[in-house]
Enzyme design. Structure first.
Site, PDB file in Angstrom:
ATOM      1  N   CYS A 131      24.705  -8.203  82.847  1.00  0.00           N
ATOM      2  CA  CYS A 131      25.967  -7.967  83.236  1.00  0.00           C
ATOM      3  C   CYS A 131      26.610  -8.422  82.091  1.00  0.00           C
ATOM      4  O   CYS A 131      27.915  -8.372  82.220  1.00  0.00           O
ATOM      5  CB  CYS A 131      26.703  -8.847  84.403  1.00  0.00           C
ATOM      6  N   ASP A 158      19.949 -13.835  88.112  1.00  0.00           N
ATOM      7  CA  ASP A 158      21.633 -13.127  88.021  1.00  0.00           C
ATOM      8  C   ASP A 158      22.782 -13.956  87.612  1.00  0.00           C
ATOM      9  O   ASP A 158      23.366 -14.296  88.157  1.00  0.00           O
ATOM     10  CB  ASP A 158      22.031 -12.708  89.013  1.00  0.00           C
ATOM     11  N   ASP A 187      22.548 -22.722  92.352  1.00  0.00           N
ATOM     12  CA  ASP A 187      23.869 -22.049  90.734  1.00  0.00           C
ATOM     13  C   ASP A 187      24.438 -23.231  91.525  1.00  0.00           C
ATOM     14  O   ASP A 187      24.497 -24.828  91.691  1.00  0.00           O
ATOM     15  CB  ASP A 187      24.644 -21.927  92.036  1.00  0.00           C
TER      16      ASP A 187
HETATM   17  N1  SAH Z   1      23.554 -13.158  92.290  1.00  0.00           N
HETATM   18  C1  SAH Z   1      24.696 -13.486  92.442  1.00  0.00           C
HETATM   19  C2  SAH Z   1      26.373 -13.664  91.072  1.00  0.00           C
HETATM   20  C3  SAH Z   1      25.770 -14.291  90.815  1.00  0.00           C
HETATM   21  S1  SAH Z   1      27.445 -14.618  89.414  1.00  0.00           S
HETATM   22  C4  SAH Z   1      25.258 -12.605  93.595  1.00  0.00           C
HETATM   23  O1  SAH Z   1      24.674 -11.601  94.375  1.00  0.00           O
HETATM   24  O2  SAH Z   1      26.413 -12.748  94.157  1.00  0.00           O
HETATM   25  C5  SAH Z   1      26.873 -16.050  88.367  1.00  0.00           C
HETATM   26  C6  SAH Z   1      26.808 -17.337  89.583  1.00  0.00           C
HETATM   27  O3  SAH Z   1      25.867 -18.000  87.677  1.00  0.00           O
HETATM   28  C7  SAH Z   1      28.036 -17.885  89.501  1.00  0.00           C
HETATM   29  O4  SAH Z   1      27.960 -18.411  91.053  1.00  0.00           O
HETATM   30  C8  SAH Z   1      27.952 -19.102  88.724  1.00  0.00           C
HETATM   31  O5  SAH Z   1      28.504 -20.197  89.520  1.00  0.00           O
HETATM   32  C9  SAH Z   1      26.961 -20.134  88.667  1.00  0.00           C
HETATM   33  N2  SAH Z   1      26.402 -20.118  86.862  1.00  0.00           N
HETATM   34  C10 SAH Z   1      26.675 -19.900  85.941  1.00  0.00           C
HETATM   35  N3  SAH Z   1      26.704 -20.830  84.811  1.00  0.00           N
HETATM   36  C11 SAH Z   1      25.461 -21.157  85.310  1.00  0.00           C
HETATM   37  C12 SAH Z   1      24.098 -21.779  84.820  1.00  0.00           C
HETATM   38  N4  SAH Z   1      24.009 -22.197  83.969  1.00  0.00           N
HETATM   39  N5  SAH Z   1      23.313 -22.548  86.031  1.00  0.00           N
HETATM   40  C13 SAH Z   1      23.743 -22.547  87.654  1.00  0.00           C
HETATM   41  N6  SAH Z   1      24.295 -21.749  87.813  1.00  0.00           N
HETATM   42  C14 SAH Z   1      24.936 -20.752  86.974  1.00  0.00           C
END
Ligand code: SAH
Length: 395
Positions: free
Chosen positions: A339, A299, A249
């Site tokens: 989403c 995700d 993340d």
């Molecule tokens: N799978 C998680 C929810 C994901 S929400 C769960 O089950 O709770 C999306 C996430 O992607 C967020 O935590 C955000 O910090 C992260 N994010 C956004 N853009 C990103 C990127 N380019 N690389 C890595 N993480 C990213």
């Protein structure tokens, strides 16, 4: 009387009970309605159609409250709709393996712009549109007087409010300001949720059932959890006896909480790999060093909040799915989500299929994933179906 009159032909979507009226559908506005005011909706010939909330800045100029001429918009109306939505979650309330779920899902519960999530005895509310903003105090008092919670925290600090011309706001609306995290139970697993600083209202409650599915697919597997946030899928994979989990993340705070969530459930955070970075770059780095996995979860955040941003989003989805396919071992599984409201399930499937072709692999879809029962989709509001996912198995 405050009212809007629609252009000829533009009554059709209202008559199909779709709750949105776009600015381009409106012929005349009468009575000078202000932000959030209730307006009567008439067709071009003057026949009454519905009653809704006016939003002078948003391109969704009116959101419909009711199609019933006898139903007035007052505190009683909100109490009725709120009670109905909360009652509909009875099965989750009775489920002892879960104590966090969505109680009100906006348009799909007949309350456009209103989100209510429950974290044990703490409720988190979001007022996302001019209509619910105008009724904020009434709604807070209905929620507070129901006696169903110790506190209500308001997270009206969502970007959606900008389109409605509303300011950002985050505060305790009732009861004391929560201190620290709230510990919730999901599928019998514990998670720390920071309702004040976390994303959305603190936790991605919409992935509850998909986390259970992941848990059932990973025994003995090497798992890569991309966009892991606070570790929802990571902890579920460990509970499903994954051999090893790597979690990625970009958010340092999310990763810190994810580690604590792993420990909270009796697993060792040090036995997992944690990567703070950009998933697009990290997937390439895995490829370049010849890494491979049995199960990969993708995700990502909403790449396409609206239909207008679809093209750019499609490329981003294709990119990560293509890279993930290349990292999968034989018979490996890709569990991939979108989403984005602007990407339909059919389009998402097409994008993932395109990614498989470009990755030069063969795969099959073994399961279609969606959102759980506390995130229902009104039959009249297909946009409410925002979360879609696929379990793809490599040949
Ligand atoms: N799978 C998680 C929810 C994901 S929400 C769960 O089950 O709770 C999306 C996430 O992607 C967020 O935590 C955000 O910090 C992260 N994010 C956004 N853009 C990103 C990127 N380019 N690389 C890595 N993480 C990213």
């Amino acid at each position: 009387m405050k009212s809007i009159r629609l252009k000829r032909g533009r009554e059709r979507s209202v008559m199909r009970r779709h709750p949105w009226i776009f600015s381009g559908a409106i012929d005349r506005v009468e009575g000078d309605p202000q932000s959030g005011d209730t307006v009567e909706v008439f067709d071009h010939a003057g026949a009454w159609l519905a009653r809704g909330a006016y939003s002078p800045i948003s391109s969704i100029r009116t959101r419909i409250w009711t199609w019933n001429a006898d139903e007035g918009i007052d505190a009683g109306f909100f109490k009725q709709r709120i009670d109905a939505a909360v009652d509909a979650r009875g099965a989750l309330r009775d489920d002892t393996s879960v104590n966090a779920y969505r109680e009100i899902h906006a348009e799909s519960d007949g309350l456009p712009g209103l989100i209510l999530d429950r974290y044990v005895d703490l409720r988190v509310v979001q007022f996302l549109t001019a209509g619910v903003e105008a009724w904020r105090d009434a709604i807070v008092s209905i929620l507070a007087s129901s006696g169903e919670c110790a506190g209500i925290y308001e997270r009206s600090d969502n970007e959606a409010r900008e389109k409605e011309g509303l300011p950002q706001r985050a505060l305790a609306a009732f009861g004391e300001e929560p201190t620290g995290e709230t510990t919730i139970l999901e599928n019998g697993l514990q998670f720390l949720v920071d309702v004040r600083q976390g994303q959305k209202t603190g936790f991605y409650l919409d992935q509850r059932e998909n986390r259970r599915i992941v848990r059932s697919l990973v025994r003995g597997k090497d798992v890569l959890d991309c966009f892991c946030y606070t570790g929802g899928f990571t902890v579920s994979a460990l509970a499903g006896e994954a051999k090893h989990v790597v979690s990625v993340d970009s958010s340092e705070n999310a990763l810190a909480l994810a580690r604590r969530n792993v420990s909270l459930n009796g697993f060792s955070a040090d036995d997992c790999d944690w990567i703070q970075g950009d998933v697009f770059a990290e997937l390439r780095a895995f490829r370049d060093r010849g890494a491979s996995f049995d199960v990969i979860i993708l995700d990502p955040p909403r790449f396409a909040p609206t239909a207008a941003t679809k093209q750019r989003a499609a490329r981003a989805y294709k990119d990560i799915n293509l890279l993930a396919f290349k990292l999968l071992r034989q018979h490996g599984k890709l569990i991939t989500f979108s989403c984005s409201g602007g990407v339909s399930p059919a389009l998402f499937e097409k994008i993932v299929a395109g990614a498989a072709v470009d990755a030069a692999i063969s795969a099959q879809i073994v399961k279609w994933l969606s959102q759980p029962q506390d995130h229902p989709v009104s039959l009249h509001f297909p946009e409410g179906r925002y979360l879609k996912g696929l379990v793809c198995r490599l040949a």
